[in-house]
Scaffold this motif. Structure first.
Motif, PDB file in Angstrom:
ATOM      1  N   ASP A 355     -16.327  20.815 -22.677  1.00 44.12           N
ATOM      2  CA  ASP A 355     -14.892  20.833 -22.355  1.00 44.12           C
ATOM      3  C   ASP A 355     -14.033  20.780 -23.625  1.00 44.12           C
ATOM      4  N   SER A 356     -14.463  20.022 -24.606  1.00 46.08           N
ATOM      5  CA  SER A 356     -13.681  19.913 -25.846  1.00 46.08           C
ATOM      6  C   SER A 356     -13.720  21.243 -26.596  1.00 46.08           C
ATOM      7  N   LEU A 357     -14.873  21.889 -26.575  1.00 48.10           N
ATOM      8  CA  LEU A 357     -14.994  23.185 -27.242  1.00 48.10           C
ATOM      9  C   LEU A 357     -14.095  24.220 -26.547  1.00 48.10           C
ATOM     10  N   ALA A 358     -14.095  24.192 -25.211  1.00 47.37           N
ATOM     11  CA  ALA A 358     -13.247  25.134 -24.465  1.00 47.37           C
ATOM     12  C   ALA A 358     -11.773  24.849 -24.751  1.00 47.37           C
ATOM     13  N   ALA A 359     -11.421  23.565 -24.865  1.00 50.36           N
ATOM     14  CA  ALA A 359     -10.028  23.192 -25.156  1.00 50.36           C
ATOM     15  C   ALA A 359      -9.630  23.703 -26.537  1.00 50.36           C
ATOM     16  N   LEU A 360     -10.534  23.617 -27.479  1.00 47.02           N
ATOM     17  CA  LEU A 360     -10.273  24.112 -28.834  1.00 47.02           C
ATOM     18  C   LEU A 360      -9.985  25.616 -28.807  1.00 47.02           C
ATOM     19  N   ARG A 361     -10.826  26.330 -28.060  1.00 45.25           N
ATOM     20  CA  ARG A 361     -10.647  27.791 -28.001  1.00 45.25           C
ATOM     21  C   ARG A 361      -9.322  28.134 -27.323  1.00 45.25           C
ATOM     22  N   LEU A 362      -8.992  27.383 -26.289  1.00 44.08           N
ATOM     23  CA  LEU A 362      -7.731  27.633 -25.578  1.00 44.08           C
ATOM     24  C   LEU A 362      -6.545  27.380 -26.516  1.00 44.08           C
ATOM     25  N   ALA A 363      -6.612  26.284 -27.251  1.00 48.15           N
ATOM     26  CA  ALA A 363      -5.519  25.938 -28.166  1.00 48.15           C
ATOM     27  C   ALA A 363      -5.313  27.065 -29.179  1.00 48.15           C
ATOM     28  N   LYS A 364      -6.416  27.622 -29.668  1.00 47.67           N
ATOM     29  CA  LYS A 364      -6.300  28.719 -30.647  1.00 47.67           C
ATOM     30  C   LYS A 364      -5.670  29.951 -29.995  1.00 47.67           C
ATOM     31  N   GLU A 365      -6.119  30.230 -28.774  1.00 48.50           N
ATOM     32  CA  GLU A 365      -5.550  31.371 -28.036  1.00 48.50           C
ATOM     33  C   GLU A 365      -4.047  31.220 -27.850  1.00 48.50           C
ATOM     34  N   LEU A 366      -3.629  29.975 -27.634  1.00 47.41           N
ATOM     35  CA  LEU A 366      -2.206  29.727 -27.373  1.00 47.41           C
ATOM     36  C   LEU A 366      -1.372  29.694 -28.652  1.00 47.41           C
ATOM     37  N   GLY A 367      -2.033  29.849 -29.789  1.00 43.28           N
ATOM     38  CA  GLY A 367      -1.290  29.980 -31.045  1.00 43.28           C
ATOM     39  C   GLY A 367      -1.121  28.686 -31.819  1.00 43.28           C
ATOM     40  N   ALA A 368      -1.745  27.607 -31.339  1.00 45.53           N
ATOM     41  CA  ALA A 368      -1.638  26.331 -32.064  1.00 45.53           C
ATOM     42  C   ALA A 368      -2.633  26.332 -33.231  1.00 45.53           C
ATOM     43  N   LYS A 369      -2.383  25.487 -34.210  1.00 45.21           N
ATOM     44  CA  LYS A 369      -3.376  25.241 -35.260  1.00 45.21           C
ATOM     45  C   LYS A 369      -4.294  24.138 -34.739  1.00 45.21           C
ATOM     46  N   THR A 370      -5.544  24.190 -35.165  1.00 52.11           N
ATOM     47  CA  THR A 370      -6.492  23.203 -34.643  1.00 52.11           C
ATOM     48  C   THR A 370      -7.148  22.414 -35.779  1.00 52.11           C
ATOM     49  N   LEU A 371      -7.342  21.155 -35.507  1.00 52.25           N
ATOM     50  CA  LEU A 371      -8.037  20.269 -36.451  1.00 52.25           C
ATOM     51  C   LEU A 371      -9.162  19.581 -35.685  1.00 52.25           C
ATOM     52  N   ALA A 372     -10.374  19.671 -36.206  1.00 49.66           N
ATOM     53  CA  ALA A 372     -11.504  18.993 -35.558  1.00 49.66           C
ATOM     54  C   ALA A 372     -11.856  17.735 -36.341  1.00 49.66           C
ATOM     55  N   ILE A 373     -12.075  16.654 -35.604  1.00 53.24           N
ATOM     56  CA  ILE A 373     -12.611  15.424 -36.209  1.00 53.24           C
ATOM     57  C   ILE A 373     -13.984  15.236 -35.581  1.00 53.24           C
ATOM     58  N   VAL A 374     -15.011  15.517 -36.350  1.00 49.87           N
ATOM     59  CA  VAL A 374     -16.351  15.696 -35.782  1.00 49.87           C
ATOM     60  C   VAL A 374     -17.374  14.954 -36.629  1.00 49.87           C
ATOM     61  N   ASN A 375     -18.406  14.432 -35.971  1.00 47.89           N
ATOM     62  CA  ASN A 375     -19.464  13.748 -36.728  1.00 47.89           C
ATOM     63  C   ASN A 375     -20.663  14.656 -37.025  1.00 47.89           C
ATOM     64  N   ALA A 376     -21.023  15.502 -36.073  1.00 47.39           N
ATOM     65  CA  ALA A 376     -22.247  16.307 -36.249  1.00 47.39           C
ATOM     66  C   ALA A 376     -21.963  17.531 -37.109  1.00 47.39           C
ATOM     67  N   LYS A 377     -22.643  17.594 -38.234  1.00 40.04           N
ATOM     68  CA  LYS A 377     -22.400  18.680 -39.200  1.00 40.04           C
ATOM     69  C   LYS A 377     -22.816  20.027 -38.600  1.00 40.04           C
ATOM     70  N   GLY A 378     -22.007  21.017 -38.846  1.00 39.45           N
ATOM     71  CA  GLY A 378     -22.352  22.380 -38.437  1.00 39.45           C
ATOM     72  C   GLY A 378     -22.262  22.622 -36.943  1.00 39.45           C
ATOM     73  N   SER A 379     -21.709  21.669 -36.188  1.00 44.80           N
ATOM     74  CA  SER A 379     -21.626  21.832 -34.731  1.00 44.80           C
ATOM     75  C   SER A 379     -20.559  22.881 -34.387  1.00 44.80           C
TER      76      SER A 379
END
Ligand code: F6R
Length: 609
Positions: A355-379
């Motif tokens: 769900d978080s990945l889908a939300a990220l893609r949606l945000a990009k589609e909608l023209g927002a800039k995205t910032l990920a705060i992630v622990n797993a490298k290369g995910s």
């Protein structure tokens, strides 16, 4: 959620698979199985339940002997947990293991049934095995071609480890959405859902990308694209060693990870502080970019979303920028009002939450800039976001997140400080002062951890409760959400978190002497108000556990038990106050005898929606 391990080499394959799968147990599963080439024939062993059940079955019925094969821990989606639904699944010449969900499996199954194929399980995975097998038969035995043809038909998410009866000592691997890495050792190669499964054999690995097919032999692995052109891959080296994924003398990963928090905070914030000031430039974040954002949305699931709640309070207070916090599964289907000028922050420990990945893609589609705060490298989330801040917590094995939450909020603070400065909402001196205080938190957390026996005593008074309430105001409310989730997910005691001021609007009717209340009161401005709310529940018979500052000595009618915290900056108190909440949840679960690190029905990495 489902774990995959594959091996080709000289070792006893079944042992390597079982060992690797045991290191992926934290992902959550309800059955397990392996397939190994034994004298050039594929031998399958699988069982409902834990890996110990599979090992026991192999002790009784014989362990497949060989040096190449695939293994799997299954978290049931299509079809109940059972021996027959456990992976591996087979067609006539193809056997495979799968992580993910095939969304069009019904249509594919109907087609395969129509051409005379029969099925032995209720899973979507068997459809994939039969489909690859169908193309393999059609093309007279070309594995990569059969895989490519099947890939073109499959919709949904998958990571697959595949073996062909006609190609002993070779393992094929591919992925879309679900993660998979290819490990490279000396005269041996591996596949795994994540690197922790193979750390004791090698730290070198390739990250497999969607649309790539890895072919593993004892001599190493080659990776091809869909046109069977070989791809040169960058060999990565895991910066975790095997001890990071072991209990190191602690009875559970969860308590080990709680103790790792001071180090995790230091490792996460230190490289992002230059001359006493927050510096996120290596993450692609500059003051100019920050100054331009007009609104922020934090989107995440579960504990990561709770970290976002802390972030909201901190950012709004310091930087005066509006912050909306959303549950990713709601955000993605809500037609959110997000667009240019907005920043969408996705927080995720695993970086693979569907769900978080889908939300990220949606945000990009909608023209927002995205910032990920992630622990797993290369995910996936780390790779797809416009900007990225890695948290350096190391592997988090316990299903219940503790140290990942801690570093997520540490990063939210650094981000808020830099944003507030960029927006001109605080001056440099204030930014420097707050950053210095953040650097003090590891020592403060260490000191709180020394009181863990007190948390255990408090837990002992909670184990008979059927239900609990967590209350707080402001940042204490944001924290209560996390405290409540921690308790319920591992102790199985129902609990809810409530804004303390909201109790009177309905929920207070639940209060009896059988409903303990854990009250968090660290915010000085809201202190008297929270204490009044506590008195209200106490007057109605509730047993109250108060998490508050050492400096506050409760009157007789306020609390039955108190966990004291050092006096510290209000804004940073969540970094300290979450520790007793984690400890209370942990000891309650231990005293109740639950499976602390692998609570029932839960998966560590939720790769399906
Ligand atoms: C609870 C917990 C979960 C995760 C959630 C999101 O202890 O760990 O609520 O926080 O499933 O997972 P990530 O952070 O991997 O996106």
């Amino acid at each position: 959620m489902c774990g995959i391990v594959g091996y080709v080499g000289k070792r006893d394959c079944a042992d390597v698979l079982l060992d690797g799968l045991s290191r992926l147990e934290y992902r959550g599963y309800d059955s397990a199985g392996i397939a190994v080439f034994e004298n050039d024939e594929i031998k399958v062993a699988k069982s409902k339940g834990r890996l110990a059940d599979l090992a026991e079955k192999m002790r009784r019925e014989g362990k497949p002997q060989g040096c190449a094969g695939i293994g799997h821990t299954r978290w049931a989606t299509h079809g109940e947990p059972s021996d027959r639904n456990s992976h591996p699944h087979s067609g006539s010449r193809v056997t495979l293991v799968h992580n993910g969900i095939i969304e069009n499996y019904k249509r594919l199954k109907d087609f395969l049934l129509s051409v005379g194929r029969t099925f032995a399980s209720d899973t979507d995975t068997e459809v994939v095995a039969q489909l690859i097998d169908y193309y393999y038969e059609e093309n007279h035995g070309n594995p990569v071609d059969a895989i490519v043809k099947a890939m073109k038909e499959l919709e949904g998410s998958y990571a697959l480890g595949v073996i062909f009866a006609d190609f002993p000592d070779m393992v094929y691997a591919l992925r879309k959405e679900s993660p998979l890495i290819v490990g490279i050792g000396e005269d041996e190669s591996f596949i795994a859902s994540d690197v922790t499964a193979i750390l004791q054999y090698t730290r070198n690995y390739y990250l497999l990308e969607p649309g790539e097919i890895a072919v593993l032999t004892r001599r190493g692995a080659k990776v091809y694209d869909l046109h069977y052109q070989q791809i040169e891959k960058e060999l990565k080296t895991a910066d975790w060693d095997v001890s990071a994924a072991e209990k190191g003398g602690y009875p559970h990963f969860m308590i080990k990870e709680i103790h790792e928090q001071p180090t995790a905070v230091k490792t996460t914030i230190t490289p992002r502080i230059t001359d006493g000031m927050p510096d996120l430039s290596e993450c692609g974040i500059t003051p100019e970019k920050l100054a331009a954002f007009r609104r922020i949305h934090v989107v995440a699931c579960g504990t990561a979303m709770h970290a976002g709640m802390v972030g909201k309070y901190v950012i709004e207070k310091l930087a005066k920028v509006e912050v909306n916090v959303d549950i990713a599964s709601e955000f993605r289907y809500r037609e959110p009002l997000v667009g240019e000028g907005d920043l969408v922050i996705i927080i995720s420990q695993s970086g693979e939450t569907a769900d978080s990945l889908a939300a990220l893609r949606l945000a990009k589609e909608l023209g927002a800039k995205t910032l990920a705060i992630v622990n797993a490298k290369g995910s996936s989330i780390a790779r797809e976001a416009d900007m990225l801040i890695y948290t350096h917590a190391g592997p988090e094995i316990a299903v219940a997140s503790t140290k990942a939450y801690m570093v997520q909020i540490a990063v939210m603070y650094l981000f808020a400080f830099e944003l507030a400065l960029a927006k001109g909402a605080i001056d440099e001196a204030e930014c420097r002062r707050l950053t210095a205080l953040l650097q003090e938190t590891p020592a403060q957390i260490e000191a709180i951890l020394e009181q863990k026996d007190h948390a255990a005593q408090i837990a002992n008074t909670l184990i008979t409760a059927d239900s609990l309430l967590y209350i707080g105001r402001g940042l204490d409310y944001a924290l209560s959400m996390e405290g409540s989730l921690k308790l319920k997910e591992i102790s199985y005691i129902h609990s809810e978190s409530y804004a303390a001021g909201e109790l009177k609007h309905g929920t207070i009717s639940l209060i009896t002497e059988n409903m303990p209340v854990i009250a968090v009161a660290t915010q000085q401005k809201l202190f008297d108000k929270t204490i009044s709310n506590i008195k209200e529940v106490k007057a109605r018979g509730a047993k109250v556990v108060l998490v508050s500052r050492d400096s506050y000595v409760p009157e007789k009618d306020v609390a039955d038990f108190k966990f004291g915290l050092p006096d510290f900056e209000d804004l940073l108190m969540p970094m300290l106050a979450v520790v007793p909440l984690q400890l209370i949840a942990y000891y309650t679960a231990v005293l109740k005898g639950t499976d602390v690190d692998k609570p029932r029905n839960l998966a560590k990495s939720v790769t399906v929606e």
